[in-house]
Design a protein around this motif. Structure first.
Motif, PDB file in Angstrom:
ATOM      1  N   ARG A  98      39.117  59.236  66.849  1.00 28.81           N
ATOM      2  CA  ARG A  98      38.235  58.584  65.881  1.00 28.81           C
ATOM      3  C   ARG A  98      37.104  59.532  65.484  1.00 28.81           C
ATOM      4  NH1 ARG A  98      37.276  53.207  69.415  1.00 28.81           N
ATOM      5  NH2 ARG A  98      36.911  54.866  70.899  1.00 28.81           N
ATOM      6  N   PRO A  99      36.682  59.482  64.239  1.00 28.08           N
ATOM      7  CA  PRO A  99      35.584  60.352  63.806  1.00 28.08           C
ATOM      8  C   PRO A  99      34.296  60.155  64.623  1.00 28.08           C
ATOM      9  CG  PRO A  99      36.674  59.407  61.900  1.00 28.08           C
ATOM     10  CD  PRO A  99      37.261  58.735  63.117  1.00 28.08           C
ATOM     11  N   THR A 100      34.095  58.965  65.164  1.00 26.10           N
ATOM     12  CA  THR A 100      32.869  58.682  65.912  1.00 26.10           C
ATOM     13  C   THR A 100      32.999  58.964  67.410  1.00 26.10           C
ATOM     14  OG1 THR A 100      33.502  56.370  66.188  1.00 26.10           O
ATOM     15  CG2 THR A 100      32.102  56.913  64.276  1.00 26.10           C
ATOM     16  N   HIS A 124      26.723  47.927  72.768  1.00 30.50           N
ATOM     17  CA  HIS A 124      27.981  47.268  72.381  1.00 30.50           C
ATOM     18  C   HIS A 124      27.949  46.863  70.915  1.00 30.50           C
ATOM     19  CE1 HIS A 124      30.074  47.382  76.162  1.00 30.50           C
ATOM     20  NE2 HIS A 124      29.000  46.920  76.780  1.00 30.50           N
ATOM     21  N   LYS A 125      26.806  46.412  70.427  1.00 32.74           N
ATOM     22  CA  LYS A 125      26.700  46.073  69.002  1.00 32.74           C
ATOM     23  C   LYS A 125      26.928  47.314  68.148  1.00 32.74           C
ATOM     24  CE  LYS A 125      22.708  43.912  68.621  1.00 32.74           C
ATOM     25  NZ  LYS A 125      21.567  42.985  68.462  1.00 32.74           N
ATOM     26  N   GLU A 126      26.338  48.442  68.538  1.00 35.89           N
ATOM     27  CA  GLU A 126      26.556  49.666  67.766  1.00 35.89           C
ATOM     28  C   GLU A 126      28.028  50.046  67.758  1.00 35.89           C
ATOM     29  OE1 GLU A 126      22.246  51.880  68.304  1.00 35.89           O
ATOM     30  OE2 GLU A 126      23.946  52.584  69.488  1.00 35.89           O
ATOM     31  N   GLU A 127      28.641  50.017  68.930  1.00 34.98           N
ATOM     32  CA  GLU A 127      30.028  50.465  69.023  1.00 34.98           C
ATOM     33  C   GLU A 127      31.007  49.497  68.374  1.00 34.98           C
ATOM     34  OE1 GLU A 127      31.085  51.851  72.899  1.00 34.98           O
ATOM     35  OE2 GLU A 127      29.404  53.260  72.936  1.00 34.98           O
ATOM     36  N   ASP A 128      30.730  48.202  68.455  1.00 32.60           N
ATOM     37  CA  ASP A 128      31.653  47.208  67.916  1.00 32.60           C
ATOM     38  C   ASP A 128      31.407  46.892  66.444  1.00 32.60           C
ATOM     39  OD1 ASP A 128      32.677  47.095  70.482  1.00 32.60           O
ATOM     40  OD2 ASP A 128      31.688  45.207  70.992  1.00 32.60           O
ATOM     41  N   LEU A 129      30.166  47.045  65.974  1.00 30.07           N
ATOM     42  CA  LEU A 129      29.840  46.635  64.610  1.00 30.07           C
ATOM     43  C   LEU A 129      29.555  47.801  63.669  1.00 30.07           C
ATOM     44  CD1 LEU A 129      27.466  43.664  65.503  1.00 30.07           C
ATOM     45  CD2 LEU A 129      29.902  43.569  64.933  1.00 30.07           C
ATOM     46  N   GLN A 130      28.909  48.841  64.179  1.00 25.34           N
ATOM     47  CA  GLN A 130      28.517  49.937  63.289  1.00 25.34           C
ATOM     48  C   GLN A 130      29.535  51.071  63.249  1.00 25.34           C
ATOM     49  OE1 GLN A 130      24.513  50.694  64.858  1.00 25.34           O
ATOM     50  NE2 GLN A 130      23.739  50.024  62.883  1.00 25.34           N
ATOM     51  N   LEU A 131      29.929  51.540  64.408  1.00 27.38           N
ATOM     52  CA  LEU A 131      30.785  52.724  64.438  1.00 27.38           C
ATOM     53  C   LEU A 131      32.125  52.539  63.725  1.00 27.38           C
ATOM     54  CD1 LEU A 131      30.012  54.293  67.916  1.00 27.38           C
ATOM     55  CD2 LEU A 131      28.905  54.669  65.696  1.00 27.38           C
ATOM     56  N   PRO A 132      32.748  51.348  63.734  1.00 30.79           N
ATOM     57  CA  PRO A 132      33.993  51.201  62.973  1.00 30.79           C
ATOM     58  C   PRO A 132      33.838  51.504  61.477  1.00 30.79           C
ATOM     59  CG  PRO A 132      33.832  49.442  64.571  1.00 30.79           C
ATOM     60  CD  PRO A 132      32.499  50.161  64.583  1.00 30.79           C
ATOM     61  N   ALA A 133      32.667  51.218  60.925  1.00 31.29           N
ATOM     62  CA  ALA A 133      32.446  51.532  59.504  1.00 31.29           C
ATOM     63  C   ALA A 133      32.487  53.038  59.280  1.00 31.29           C
ATOM     64  CB  ALA A 133      31.107  50.957  59.038  1.00 31.29           C
ATOM     65  N   PHE A 134      31.975  53.800  60.257  1.00 29.12           N
ATOM     66  CA  PHE A 134      32.007  55.256  60.132  1.00 29.12           C
ATOM     67  C   PHE A 134      33.397  55.803  60.441  1.00 29.12           C
ATOM     68  CE2 PHE A 134      27.494  54.405  60.721  1.00 29.12           C
ATOM     69  CZ  PHE A 134      26.974  55.102  59.639  1.00 29.12           C
ATOM     70  N   ASP A 135      34.132  55.149  61.327  1.00 28.13           N
ATOM     71  CA  ASP A 135      35.508  55.569  61.587  1.00 28.13           C
ATOM     72  C   ASP A 135      36.357  55.423  60.327  1.00 28.13           C
ATOM     73  OD1 ASP A 135      35.171  56.345  64.245  1.00 28.13           O
ATOM     74  OD2 ASP A 135      35.549  54.321  64.988  1.00 28.13           O
ATOM     75  N   ALA A 136      36.021  54.430  59.504  1.00 23.39           N
ATOM     76  CA  ALA A 136      36.755  54.201  58.259  1.00 23.39           C
ATOM     77  C   ALA A 136      36.349  55.181  57.160  1.00 23.39           C
ATOM     78  CB  ALA A 136      36.534  52.767  57.780  1.00 23.39           C
ATOM     79  N   ASP A 137      35.254  55.909  57.371  1.00 21.26           N
ATOM     80  CA  ASP A 137      34.771  56.877  56.387  1.00 21.26           C
ATOM     81  C   ASP A 137      34.428  58.182  57.113  1.00 21.26           C
ATOM     82  OD1 ASP A 137      33.416  58.391  54.460  1.00 21.26           O
ATOM     83  OD2 ASP A 137      32.393  56.641  53.617  1.00 21.26           O
ATOM     84  N   PRO A 138      35.443  59.009  57.390  1.00 15.70           N
ATOM     85  CA  PRO A 138      35.221  60.235  58.168  1.00 15.70           C
ATOM     86  C   PRO A 138      34.178  61.180  57.580  1.00 15.70           C
ATOM     87  CG  PRO A 138      37.562  59.774  57.978  1.00 15.70           C
ATOM     88  CD  PRO A 138      36.850  58.811  57.067  1.00 15.70           C
ATOM     89  N   VAL A 139      34.043  61.219  56.267  1.00 16.44           N
ATOM     90  CA  VAL A 139      33.041  62.089  55.644  1.00 16.44           C
ATOM     91  C   VAL A 139      31.636  61.609  56.022  1.00 16.44           C
ATOM     92  CG1 VAL A 139      32.094  62.904  53.439  1.00 16.44           C
ATOM     93  CG2 VAL A 139      34.573  62.774  53.763  1.00 16.44           C
ATOM     94  N   ALA A 140      31.410  60.313  55.920  1.00 17.15           N
ATOM     95  CA  ALA A 140      30.110  59.756  56.312  1.00 17.15           C
ATOM     96  C   ALA A 140      29.876  59.964  57.802  1.00 17.15           C
ATOM     97  CB  ALA A 140      30.041  58.269  55.964  1.00 17.15           C
TER      98      ALA A 140
END
Length: 154
Positions: free
Chosen positions: A2-4, A120-136
């Motif tokens: 994963r990018p994150t 856990h909130k960061e890993e479950d709620l925020q990081l998936p958005a960055f995994d979906a956008d590798p450039v970001a």
């Protein structure tokens, strides 16, 4: 990978130290006041020297980028509120009397719980958005590395 993943590895390293908060809370009643003060000071060194700078970097870099990805400027308000609650308890811990075992234990347990839930909130709620956008994700990891003073291995 994963990018994150580099960010997740950093969290895992921080969480190993966060687990020491609960261990320190359990240990407090068995220690004489000078040893309690020394343990509190070691905990504070981690919180003030490592964890809070990480939190400030998140507020400067990660949270605005996440809000931008979501298209909602206030998306991270609850995360900042968590940081405020953590900072308040760190300040209370720094001011706590080494003779007040109950206060020390309560603050250590509160910090442990707050930080665990927050991560856990960061890993479950925020990081998936960055995994979906590798450039970001790449941009945020680079900026977080600059803000915290250490590079994230990609």
């Amino acid at each position: 990978m994963r990018p994150t993943e580099p960010f997740r590895r950093e969290h895992a390293e921080l969480l190993a130290h966060v687990e020491h908060l609960a261990e320190a809370a359990r240990e407090m009643p068995r220690l004489p006041p000078p040893d309690r003060a020394a343990l509190r000071d070691r905990v504070l060194a981690f919180l003030q020297g490592t964890l809070l700078p990480h939190a400030r970097a998140e507020e400067q870099v990660l949270y605005p980028a996440w809000a931008e990805l979501l298209g909602f400027p206030d998306a991270a308000a609850a995360m900042v509120h968590d940081h405020d609650a953590i900072v308040a308890r760190v300040e209370q811990l720094a001011a706590a009397d080494a003779g007040d075992v109950d206060a020390l234990q309560q603050l250590l347990y509160e910090l442990h719980a707050l930080i665990l839930v927050h991560f856990h909130k960061e890993e479950d709620l925020q990081l998936p958005a960055f995994d979906a956008d590798p450039v970001a994700a790449e941009r945020v990891l680079t900026q977080m590395g600059a803000a915290t003073g250490h590079a994230h291995d990609h």
